[in-house]
Design an enzyme around this catalytic site. Structure first.
Site, mmCIF file in Angstrom:
data_model
loop_
_atom_site.group_PDB
_atom_site.id
_atom_site.type_symbol
_atom_site.label_atom_id
_atom_site.label_comp_id
_atom_site.label_asym_id
_atom_site.label_seq_id
_atom_site.Cartn_x
_atom_site.Cartn_y
_atom_site.Cartn_z
ATOM 1 N N ASP A 6 0.840 -1.196 0.000
ATOM 2 C CA ASP A 6 0.000 0.000 0.000
ATOM 3 C C ASP A 6 0.878 1.250 0.000
ATOM 4 O O ASP A 6 2.078 1.195 0.267
ATOM 5 C CB ASP A 6 -0.878 0.028 1.251
ATOM 6 C CG ASP A 6 -1.653 -1.267 1.457
ATOM 7 O OD1 ASP A 6 -2.368 -1.672 0.521
ATOM 8 O OD2 ASP A 6 -1.534 -1.863 2.549
ATOM 9 N N ASP A 59 -3.377 -0.977 -2.068
ATOM 10 C CA ASP A 59 -4.287 0.123 -1.770
ATOM 11 C C ASP A 59 -3.526 1.422 -1.529
ATOM 12 O O ASP A 59 -2.326 1.418 -1.236
ATOM 13 C CB ASP A 59 -5.113 -0.207 -0.522
ATOM 14 C CG ASP A 59 -5.857 -1.531 -0.646
ATOM 15 O OD1 ASP A 59 -6.459 -1.767 -1.709
ATOM 16 O OD2 ASP A 59 -5.806 -2.334 0.310
ATOM 17 N N ASP A 72 -4.666 1.773 3.849
ATOM 18 C CA ASP A 72 -5.230 0.498 4.297
ATOM 19 C C ASP A 72 -5.342 0.502 5.817
ATOM 20 O O ASP A 72 -4.333 0.592 6.522
ATOM 21 C CB ASP A 72 -4.344 -0.652 3.824
ATOM 22 C CG ASP A 72 -4.935 -2.024 4.142
ATOM 23 O OD1 ASP A 72 -5.981 -2.089 4.810
ATOM 24 O OD2 ASP A 72 -4.345 -3.031 3.715
ATOM 25 N N LYS A 121 -9.187 2.082 2.059
ATOM 26 C CA LYS A 121 -9.781 0.871 2.645
ATOM 27 C C LYS A 121 -9.935 1.140 4.135
ATOM 28 O O LYS A 121 -8.975 1.054 4.899
ATOM 29 C CB LYS A 121 -8.896 -0.347 2.403
ATOM 30 C CG LYS A 121 -9.475 -1.650 2.952
ATOM 31 C CD LYS A 121 -8.490 -2.805 2.809
ATOM 32 C CE LYS A 121 -8.378 -3.249 1.361
ATOM 33 N NZ LYS A 121 -7.440 -4.404 1.228
#
Length: 340
Positions: free
Chosen positions: A195, A220, A223, A252
């Site tokens: 991420d 992501d 996260d 997220k």
């Protein structure tokens, strides 16, 4: 901040320049709580002036204590080992690692093995400040934080073998400000884990991101999987994340059915492979204020009502997107979602 004011290529270019060129006041010479490091220095020097700097960051860290400032002068510092910051400063006397008078120090970990333990800076201590550095090519995280009351400012993190900057294992009261994390990729899982930023896996309370940018990371942007405590974000961006087998969520905001009431204000998610803002099994309530999702596969995805309370969404805009937004269990005020 609306998408009309966000031009990714301009922001990224400008940020890379400014984040690496922080103008610091020229420090006084010879003070025992200040150490200088230069690629042209020597560890046999006393390190207490720019004319007699140390050569290695390790040498300066060995002498650091509460109130110490370590100045990195212009150049590229290569290391095959993790800098383990286990000492602690105090609230009035943190330990600082920062650039010297507008130079652009790069800390390069490309000689590290690709392994979970191969972090760049590992901060288990409290009251550290890292400011104005470029950190690249770490075998795992560029920066990993498990301590508290640390500050990371104006840094650029790129091409690490896992998440650029991660907080976990009890990390508390840390502030991440004006940091860009980009092009991080974990090859062993074809991008499933790397991420831009993560605050996950049992963090403490009080962690905050301000004006941070996550671009082109394999998994992501941000996260918060199994965080265990709420995280606050202000004016952050997560765009074009999701490469290879990565999930591709912009923000997220949960996972593993923990109940974490995260707060996001003034954030934007553009062009992420899967979702701009994703509930991801968080059973707590999420606050989104003045947040924008644009051209993600789905911009806003909150399919389940919180176990208690309601999500609170205000002044949010959804634009483009291949799929419809999903909003369940939310109080919605002055938002433009694509739910029809």
């Amino acid at each position: 901040m609306r998408n009309g004011k966000r031009i990714i290529s301009i922001i990224t270019t400008c940020f890379m320049v400014t984040s690496l060129c922080i103008i610091s006041p020229t420090p006084a010479h010879g003070a025992s709580n200040e150490y200088y490091v230069s690629v042209n220095g020597s560890d046999s020097n006393n390190g207490q002036s720019k004319d007699k700097p140390y050569k290695t960051i390790d040498k300066a860290l060995g002498n650091a204590s509460a109130g110490t400032t370590i100045y990195l002068m212009n150049g590229t510092y290569k290391s095959s080992v993790t800098y383990k910051l286990s000492k602690s400063g105090t609230s009035g006397s943190p330990i600082r690692i920062m650039n010297y008078s507008g130079h652009k120090p790069v800390v390069d970990f490309s000689s590290q093995p690709y392994a979970d333990s191969s972090r760049g800076f590992q901060i288990s201590g409290n009251y550290w400040v890292i400011s104005g550095l470029a950190i690249q090519n770490a075998g795992d995280n560029g920066i990993h934080i498990s301590g508290g009351n640390n500050r990371i400012l104006d840094c650029f993190i790129t091409k690490c073998g896992d998440t650029g900057l991660q907080m976990s294992n009890g990390a508390f009261n840390n502030e991440i400000t004006r940091v860009t994390s980009t092009y991080n990729y974990d090859s062993k899982t074809n991008g499933e884990n790397a991420d831009g930023f993560a605050a996950k896996l049992s963090i403490g309370s009080g962690n905050v991101f301000r004006n941070c940018i996550a671009l082109n990371n394999s998994d992501d942007g941000f996260d918060f999987y199994s965080a265990g405590n709420a995280v606050k974000l202000y004016n952050c961006e997560a765009s074009y994340n999701g490469k290879g087998d990565g999930n591709g969520q912009g923000f997220k905001v949960g996972g593993n059915y923990t109940s974490d009431n995260h707060y996001l204000e003034g954030c934007i998610a553009i062009g992420n492979k899967k979702r701009g803002y994703d509930q991801n099994n968080n059973t707590g309530f999420i606050t989104l204020k003045n947040c924008t999702g644009k051209n993600n596969n789905i911009n806003f995805y909150f399919p389940k009502a919180p176990k208690s309370g309601t999500h609170k969404f205000s002044d949010c805009i959804s634009s483009g997107g291949a799929g419809k937004d999903v909003i369940v269990g939310a109080t919605v005020v002055n938002c433009s979602f694509n739910t029809k």
